[in-house]
Write a protein that holds these residues in place. Structure first.
Motif, mmCIF file in Angstrom:
data_model
loop_
_atom_site.group_PDB
_atom_site.id
_atom_site.type_symbol
_atom_site.label_atom_id
_atom_site.label_comp_id
_atom_site.label_asym_id
_atom_site.label_seq_id
_atom_site.Cartn_x
_atom_site.Cartn_y
_atom_site.Cartn_z
ATOM 1 N N HIS A 113 0.831 -1.207 0.000
ATOM 2 C CA HIS A 113 0.000 0.000 0.000
ATOM 3 C C HIS A 113 0.859 1.247 0.000
ATOM 4 O O HIS A 113 0.498 2.279 0.560
ATOM 5 C CB HIS A 113 -0.894 -0.010 1.246
ATOM 6 N N LEU A 114 2.044 1.127 -0.586
ATOM 7 C CA LEU A 114 3.037 2.202 -0.488
ATOM 8 C C LEU A 114 3.244 2.943 -1.808
ATOM 9 O O LEU A 114 4.055 3.860 -1.867
ATOM 10 C CB LEU A 114 4.375 1.605 -0.021
ATOM 11 N N GLY A 115 2.568 2.494 -2.851
ATOM 12 C CA GLY A 115 2.766 3.127 -4.149
ATOM 13 C C GLY A 115 4.081 2.771 -4.807
ATOM 14 O O GLY A 115 4.556 3.494 -5.679
ATOM 15 N N HIS A 116 4.671 1.672 -4.382
ATOM 16 C CA HIS A 116 5.952 1.248 -4.942
ATOM 17 C C HIS A 116 5.774 0.614 -6.314
ATOM 18 O O HIS A 116 4.702 0.099 -6.649
ATOM 19 C CB HIS A 116 6.647 0.255 -4.001
ATOM 20 N N ASN A 117 6.857 0.617 -7.081
ATOM 21 C CA ASN A 117 6.804 0.058 -8.433
ATOM 22 C C ASN A 117 7.549 -1.260 -8.584
ATOM 23 O O ASN A 117 7.398 -1.937 -9.586
ATOM 24 C CB ASN A 117 7.380 1.073 -9.427
ATOM 25 N N ALA A 118 8.372 -1.609 -7.634
ATOM 26 C CA ALA A 118 9.155 -2.837 -7.730
ATOM 27 C C ALA A 118 8.769 -3.775 -6.600
ATOM 28 O O ALA A 118 8.566 -3.354 -5.460
ATOM 29 C CB ALA A 118 10.650 -2.526 -7.658
ATOM 30 N N MET A 119 8.659 -5.061 -6.921
ATOM 31 C CA MET A 119 8.311 -6.057 -5.915
ATOM 32 C C MET A 119 9.199 -7.277 -6.098
ATOM 33 O O MET A 119 9.661 -7.590 -7.200
ATOM 34 C CB MET A 119 6.828 -6.444 -6.014
ATOM 35 N N TYR A 120 9.432 -7.980 -4.975
ATOM 36 C CA TYR A 120 10.416 -9.060 -4.934
ATOM 37 C C TYR A 120 9.865 -10.258 -4.149
ATOM 38 O O TYR A 120 9.128 -10.082 -3.178
ATOM 39 C CB TYR A 120 11.690 -8.579 -4.219
ATOM 40 N N TRP A 121 10.284 -11.452 -4.546
ATOM 41 C CA TRP A 121 10.058 -12.651 -3.729
ATOM 42 C C TRP A 121 11.411 -13.181 -3.263
ATOM 43 O O TRP A 121 12.335 -13.326 -4.068
ATOM 44 C CB TRP A 121 9.371 -13.765 -4.530
ATOM 45 N N TYR A 122 11.490 -13.481 -1.950
ATOM 46 C CA TYR A 122 12.665 -14.113 -1.360
ATOM 47 C C TYR A 122 12.241 -15.402 -0.679
ATOM 48 O O TYR A 122 11.132 -15.521 -0.169
ATOM 49 C CB TYR A 122 13.294 -13.211 -0.290
ATOM 50 N N LYS A 123 13.186 -16.350 -0.619
ATOM 51 C CA LYS A 123 12.977 -17.576 0.131
ATOM 52 C C LYS A 123 13.997 -17.613 1.265
ATOM 53 O O LYS A 123 15.191 -17.384 1.041
ATOM 54 C CB LYS A 123 13.176 -18.789 -0.781
ATOM 55 N N GLN A 124 13.517 -17.917 2.462
ATOM 56 C CA GLN A 124 14.421 -18.011 3.611
ATOM 57 C C GLN A 124 14.262 -19.379 4.253
ATOM 58 O O GLN A 124 13.260 -19.661 4.904
ATOM 59 C CB GLN A 124 14.134 -16.914 4.635
ATOM 60 N N LEU A 130 19.241 -15.758 2.731
ATOM 61 C CA LEU A 130 18.035 -15.448 1.975
ATOM 62 C C LEU A 130 18.324 -15.606 0.485
ATOM 63 O O LEU A 130 19.369 -15.191 -0.004
ATOM 64 C CB LEU A 130 17.580 -14.005 2.216
ATOM 65 N N GLU A 131 17.389 -16.177 -0.212
ATOM 66 C CA GLU A 131 17.543 -16.382 -1.651
ATOM 67 C C GLU A 131 16.585 -15.471 -2.401
ATOM 68 O O GLU A 131 15.378 -15.529 -2.203
ATOM 69 C CB GLU A 131 17.227 -17.826 -2.034
ATOM 70 N N LEU A 132 17.134 -14.634 -3.263
ATOM 71 C CA LEU A 132 16.292 -13.816 -4.131
ATOM 72 C C LEU A 132 15.726 -14.713 -5.217
ATOM 73 O O LEU A 132 16.468 -15.402 -5.909
ATOM 74 C CB LEU A 132 17.117 -12.686 -4.745
ATOM 75 N N MET A 133 14.393 -14.706 -5.363
ATOM 76 C CA MET A 133 13.751 -15.589 -6.339
ATOM 77 C C MET A 133 13.366 -14.817 -7.602
ATOM 78 O O MET A 133 13.773 -15.149 -8.704
ATOM 79 C CB MET A 133 12.516 -16.232 -5.734
ATOM 80 N N PHE A 134 12.527 -13.809 -7.431
ATOM 81 C CA PHE A 134 11.998 -13.061 -8.576
ATOM 82 C C PHE A 134 11.980 -11.571 -8.257
ATOM 83 O O PHE A 134 11.819 -11.171 -7.116
ATOM 84 C CB PHE A 134 10.563 -13.485 -8.900
ATOM 85 N N VAL A 135 12.110 -10.766 -9.322
ATOM 86 C CA VAL A 135 11.992 -9.319 -9.210
ATOM 87 C C VAL A 135 11.057 -8.828 -10.295
ATOM 88 O O VAL A 135 11.165 -9.244 -11.457
ATOM 89 C CB VAL A 135 13.359 -8.615 -9.360
ATOM 90 N N TYR A 136 10.139 -7.966 -9.910
ATOM 91 C CA TYR A 136 9.231 -7.327 -10.862
ATOM 92 C C TYR A 136 9.390 -5.816 -10.765
ATOM 93 O O TYR A 136 9.494 -5.251 -9.677
ATOM 94 C CB TYR A 136 7.772 -7.694 -10.561
ATOM 95 N N ASN A 137 9.413 -5.166 -11.917
ATOM 96 C CA ASN A 137 9.481 -3.717 -11.976
ATOM 97 C C ASN A 137 8.392 -3.235 -12.920
ATOM 98 O O ASN A 137 8.371 -3.634 -14.091
ATOM 99 C CB ASN A 137 10.865 -3.276 -12.470
ATOM 100 N N PHE A 138 7.478 -2.411 -12.416
ATOM 101 C CA PHE A 138 6.352 -1.956 -13.220
ATOM 102 C C PHE A 138 5.649 -3.151 -13.890
ATOM 103 O O PHE A 138 5.375 -3.144 -15.091
ATOM 104 C CB PHE A 138 6.808 -0.953 -14.286
ATOM 105 N N LYS A 139 5.385 -4.163 -13.105
ATOM 106 C CA LYS A 139 4.656 -5.384 -13.495
ATOM 107 C C LYS A 139 5.447 -6.311 -14.412
ATOM 108 O O LYS A 139 4.959 -7.389 -14.746
ATOM 109 C CB LYS A 139 3.325 -5.044 -14.178
ATOM 110 N N GLU A 140 6.628 -5.935 -14.820
ATOM 111 C CA GLU A 140 7.415 -6.785 -15.705
ATOM 112 C C GLU A 140 8.482 -7.530 -14.908
ATOM 113 O O GLU A 140 9.181 -6.938 -14.077
ATOM 114 C CB GLU A 140 8.094 -5.930 -16.791
ATOM 115 N N GLN A 141 8.613 -8.821 -15.194
ATOM 116 C CA GLN A 141 9.628 -9.595 -14.484
ATOM 117 C C GLN A 141 11.011 -9.240 -15.013
ATOM 118 O O GLN A 141 11.253 -9.305 -16.218
ATOM 119 C CB GLN A 141 9.376 -11.098 -14.662
ATOM 120 N N THR A 142 11.892 -8.857 -14.119
ATOM 121 C CA THR A 142 13.238 -8.470 -14.532
ATOM 122 C C THR A 142 14.304 -9.437 -14.040
ATOM 123 O O THR A 142 15.432 -9.405 -14.521
ATOM 124 C CB THR A 142 13.581 -7.060 -14.017
ATOM 125 N N GLU A 143 13.971 -10.269 -13.053
ATOM 126 C CA GLU A 143 14.934 -11.231 -12.551
ATOM 127 C C GLU A 143 14.233 -12.555 -12.236
ATOM 128 O O GLU A 143 13.147 -12.555 -11.669
ATOM 129 C CB GLU A 143 15.614 -10.736 -11.262
#
Lengths: 119, 111
Positions: free
Chosen positions: A26-37, A43-56
């Motif tokens: 609810h912060l108005g952010h544009n990038a979102m991430y999934w991590y596995k712990q 911590l393992e970075l799984m996926f990265v999205y920027n403006f709804k597009e997967q970048t990682e």
């Protein structure tokens, strides 16, 4: 509260089940991430999205399928998981994608995570 | 490559003492961040230090950065039982792929 909400908080599933994890910010952010712990592991970075597009996609097995319908919501669809997939799954967001030349000083806001147990 | 490995793995101190945790990283960074995690919860950002800074303070927190040694330290002064948590560092140099963390330092502050 960080402004990032994850549901459910706990999930127990069998190896043949299909379930989804949800993350909402609810912060108005544009990038979102999934991590596995996992216990005792980094911590393992799984996926990265920027403006709804997967970048990682950090070589994550296809039994994990992310979905980002808009900048406020991120899902992780789970299918045919293994017991070793049991872990705390953390969602995070940032105002913009951390790492661009002009965007190097932004922090991540994490949700409280979903504790997943695969039986 | 891991852009943040914390040391020691575990640290136990008495309330009122200072706690020092260290972080090492492998490649050049533009900034380094420290986070805290209470058991079973998400990470909470504590402090960010830029590569051109050597020291930064925030309340009872003091962070140092030595880019020549590729290391950072987090000092918590006058620790409290509520400081009990895991502490993580993460260095960033311009790639989202490098938003990685180590296994953390588990700090226990005994009352």
């Amino acid at each position: 509260e960080t402004g990032v909400t994850q549901t459910p908080r706990h999930l127990v599933m069998g190896m043949t089940n299909k379930k989804s994890l949800k993350c909402e910010q609810h912060l108005g952010h544009n990038a979102m991430y999934w991590y596995k712990q996992s216990a005792k592991k980094p911590l393992e970075l799984m996926f990265v999205y920027n403006f709804k597009e997967q970048t990682e996609n950090n070589s994550v097995p296809s039994r994990f399928s992310p979905e980002c319908p808009n900048s406020s919501h991120l899902f992780l669809h789970l299918h045919t998981l293994q017991p070793e997939d049991s872990a705390l799954y953390l969602c995070a967001s940032s105002p913009k994608l951390v790492g661009g030349l002009s965007l190097l000083y932004e922090k991540l806001f994490f949700g409280s995570g979903t504790q997943l147990s695969v039986l | 490559s891991q852009q943040g490995e914390e040391d020691p793995q575990a640290l136990s101190i008495q309330e009122g003492e200072n706690a020092t945790m260290n972080c090492s990283y492998k490649t050049s960074i533009n900034n380094l961040q420290w986070y805290r995690q209470n058991s079973g919860r998400g990470l909470v950002h504590l402090i960010l230090i830029r590569s051109n800074e050597r020291e930064k303070h925030s309340g009872r927190l003091r962070v140092t950065l030595d880019t020549s040694k590729k290391s950072s330290s987090l000092l918590i002064t006058a620790s409290r039982a509520a400081d009990t948590a895991s502490y993580f560092c993460s260095g960033s140099s311009g790639s989202a792929r490098q938003l990685t963390f180590g296994s953390g330092t588990q700090l226990t502050v005994l009352p």
